[in-house]
Design an enzyme around this catalytic site. Structure first.
Site, mmCIF file in Angstrom:
data_model
loop_
_atom_site.group_PDB
_atom_site.id
_atom_site.type_symbol
_atom_site.label_atom_id
_atom_site.label_comp_id
_atom_site.label_asym_id
_atom_site.label_seq_id
_atom_site.Cartn_x
_atom_site.Cartn_y
_atom_site.Cartn_z
ATOM 1 N N ASN A 1 0.807 -1.219 0.000
ATOM 2 C CA ASN A 1 0.000 0.000 0.000
ATOM 3 C C ASN A 1 0.843 1.274 0.000
ATOM 4 O O ASN A 1 0.388 2.322 -0.421
ATOM 5 C CB ASN A 1 -0.966 0.017 1.192
ATOM 6 C CG ASN A 1 -0.309 -0.368 2.492
ATOM 7 O OD1 ASN A 1 0.233 -1.466 2.623
ATOM 8 N ND2 ASN A 1 -0.338 0.527 3.450
ATOM 9 N N SER B 1 -11.034 -5.358 -0.176
ATOM 10 C CA SER B 1 -11.844 -4.309 0.449
ATOM 11 C C SER B 1 -12.416 -3.387 -0.631
ATOM 12 O O SER B 1 -11.672 -2.916 -1.502
ATOM 13 C CB SER B 1 -10.955 -3.510 1.405
ATOM 14 O OG SER B 1 -11.677 -2.495 2.024
ATOM 15 N N ALA B 2 -13.723 -3.103 -0.545
ATOM 16 C CA ALA B 2 -14.396 -2.393 -1.645
ATOM 17 C C ALA B 2 -13.957 -0.939 -1.805
ATOM 18 O O ALA B 2 -13.927 -0.414 -2.917
ATOM 19 C CB ALA B 2 -15.912 -2.442 -1.431
ATOM 20 N N CYS C 1 -2.924 5.151 7.818
ATOM 21 C CA CYS C 1 -3.099 4.750 9.210
ATOM 22 C C CYS C 1 -1.960 5.250 10.088
ATOM 23 O O CYS C 1 -2.138 5.481 11.259
ATOM 24 C CB CYS C 1 -3.165 3.235 9.330
ATOM 25 S SG CYS C 1 -4.237 2.518 8.124
HETATM 26 N N1 PLP Z 1 -4.393 -4.152 3.606
HETATM 27 C C1 PLP Z 1 -3.896 -3.186 2.814
HETATM 28 C C2 PLP Z 1 -2.762 -3.503 1.891
HETATM 29 C C3 PLP Z 1 -4.449 -1.907 2.852
HETATM 30 O O1 PLP Z 1 -3.937 -0.949 2.065
HETATM 31 C C4 PLP Z 1 -5.531 -1.642 3.735
HETATM 32 C C5 PLP Z 1 -6.125 -0.290 3.822
HETATM 33 O O2 PLP Z 1 -5.420 0.695 3.879
HETATM 34 C C6 PLP Z 1 -6.024 -2.697 4.524
HETATM 35 C C7 PLP Z 1 -5.424 -3.921 4.429
HETATM 36 C C8 PLP Z 1 -7.181 -2.491 5.458
HETATM 37 O O3 PLP Z 1 -8.379 -2.410 4.731
HETATM 38 P P1 PLP Z 1 -9.690 -1.712 5.350
HETATM 39 O O4 PLP Z 1 -9.440 -0.246 5.338
HETATM 40 O O5 PLP Z 1 -10.795 -2.091 4.435
HETATM 41 O O6 PLP Z 1 -9.870 -2.272 6.721
#
Ligand code: PLP
Length: 383
Positions: free
Chosen positions: A148, A196-197, A322
């Protein structure tokens, strides 16, 4: 406003918002109700399940709806381990999303042996090291598809094959990749895939876990018998319907959008390096997701750059959304061994089909002045 923060979340499609509004207004029956009204809502969920399954190359029965990527990851990792208690080793990497890293921390505290196989400066895993780490006692491996923060793509088919050959359950965090690049789970030796949508123009708070048939997973939220007993609770019908439509559109337009966004990203990086010679593209030689450009501006502070960008109505991120707000450099760049003075000034620009070449030009043209103001303020030369 110029929105270059699409890895944090994407703009929901207008047609998704539309269909969800209609669903909330009209399809309010409980899908578990026996009456016809309830069953018509159940039918909408099952149509959406087919759409999500098509996006992943899965069968509808293998798709479990959750509240998003984080829940899918928790269900996959904890659920698979609980169903396979005899093995006590887990293999992952230090560049995973915090959702995975946090689960791993808790599991380590309860006695699991968690091995984090490192990456090089380009964000790549050494295959031999990966193979050595996976022993016959390895219960599960958990691996990103697309990072990410940097966009680096792990070689899932290769790394998963190594793990599966040793009898480990393979979980892939495909949250950033799904809806953007092809995923055909049938072609991968993997058991669990989280998506994740809201990362592909769907709504927030809805996601899915692909569970390959015959993979044993224990539910983490128990209650009713929804989602084949793997996830209790009345379904988020509007979210599911919105995710279904977003999946359908993502699959239909995938190649065209990927080409367009890749071209924009290429233009962004080329002209940025041309006008800001000390800028460095993180993991530039790796295979990267086309949405992502992580740029390290040496000796500058990412937070300061973000504030000035925000004043100019440009949204971007430092590391992952985050962890932004903290002054710690990103755990991903640290794990890659990127020099601290570079990591502190790393900005993630992330693009989508709603961005335009004009926006790229605008941001590239405002950055040199913005950065030189910051350099003067910090009283030194950037490098
Ligand atoms: N995994 C990755 C690689 C992500 O980029 C994210 C969100 O930033 C997540 C998991 C978590 O997803 P969600 O925001 O739907 O909980």
């Amino acid at each position: 406003m110029i929105y270059f923060d699409n890895n944090a979340t994407t703009i929901p499609l207008p047609e998704v918002v539309e269909v969800m509004g209609a669903c909330l207004r009209e399809d309010y029956a409980n899908p578990s109700s026996v009456h016809q009204f309830g069953q018509s809502v159940r039918h909408k969920i099952e149509c959406a399940r087919e759409q999500v399954a098509a996006l992943l190359g899965a069968t509808p029965r293998e798709v479990i709806f959750t509240s998003g990527g984080t829940e899918s990851i928790n269900l996959a990792i904890r659920g698979a381990l609980q169903s396979n208690p005899s093995r006590r080793r887990i293999v992952t990497t230090p560049v995973e999303h915090t959702a995975t890293l946090s689960v791993m921390e808790q599991l380590a505290a309860t006695g699991y042996e968690v091995i984090r196989v490192g990456v090089d400066q380009e964000g790549r895993i050494d295959e031999a090291e990966w193979a050595d780490a996976i022993t016959e006692d390895t219960a599960l491996v958990s691996l990103l598809y697309a990072n990410n923060e940097t966009g680096v793509l792990f070689d899932v088919p290769k790394l998963a094959t190594i793990a599966e050959a040793k009898g480990a359950i393979v979980h892939i965090d495909a949250v950033q990749a799904a809806g953007k690049i092809p995923i055909v789970v049938e072609d991968w030796p993997v058991h669990l895939v989280s998506i994740s949508a809201h990362k592909f123009h769907g709504p927030k708070g809805i996601g899915a876990l692909y569970v390959k048939r015959r993979t044993r997973v224990s539910p983490q939220i128990v209650g009713g018998s929804q989602e084949r007993l793997l996830r209790g609770g009345t379904e988020n019908v509007a979210g599911i319907v919105g995710m279904g439509l977003a999946s359908k559109v993502a699959l239909r337009d995938m190649d065209r959008v990927a080409n367009e966004v890749r071209q924009m990203r290429g233009a962004f990086e080329a002209s940025l390096i041309g006008s800001v010679p000390f800028a460095r593209v993180v993991a530039s030689t790796s295979d990267r997701l086309h949405t992502t450009s992580n740029i390290a501006f040496g000796r500058l502070q990412a937070e300061a750059i973000l504030i000035l960008l925000s004043e100019a109505s440009v949204c971007a991120s430092a590391g992952s959304a985050c962890s932004s707000g903290s002054l710690e450099p990103s755990h991903v760049l640290q794990a890659m061994g990127i020099d601290e003075s570079l990591a502190h000034g790393a900005i993630r620009f992330s693009f989508s089909k709603f961005n335009t070449p004009g926006e790229i030009d605008e941001v590239v043209s405002l950055l040199p002045d913005l950065l030189s103001r910051l350099t003067k303020l910090s009283g030194g030369a950037a490098s």
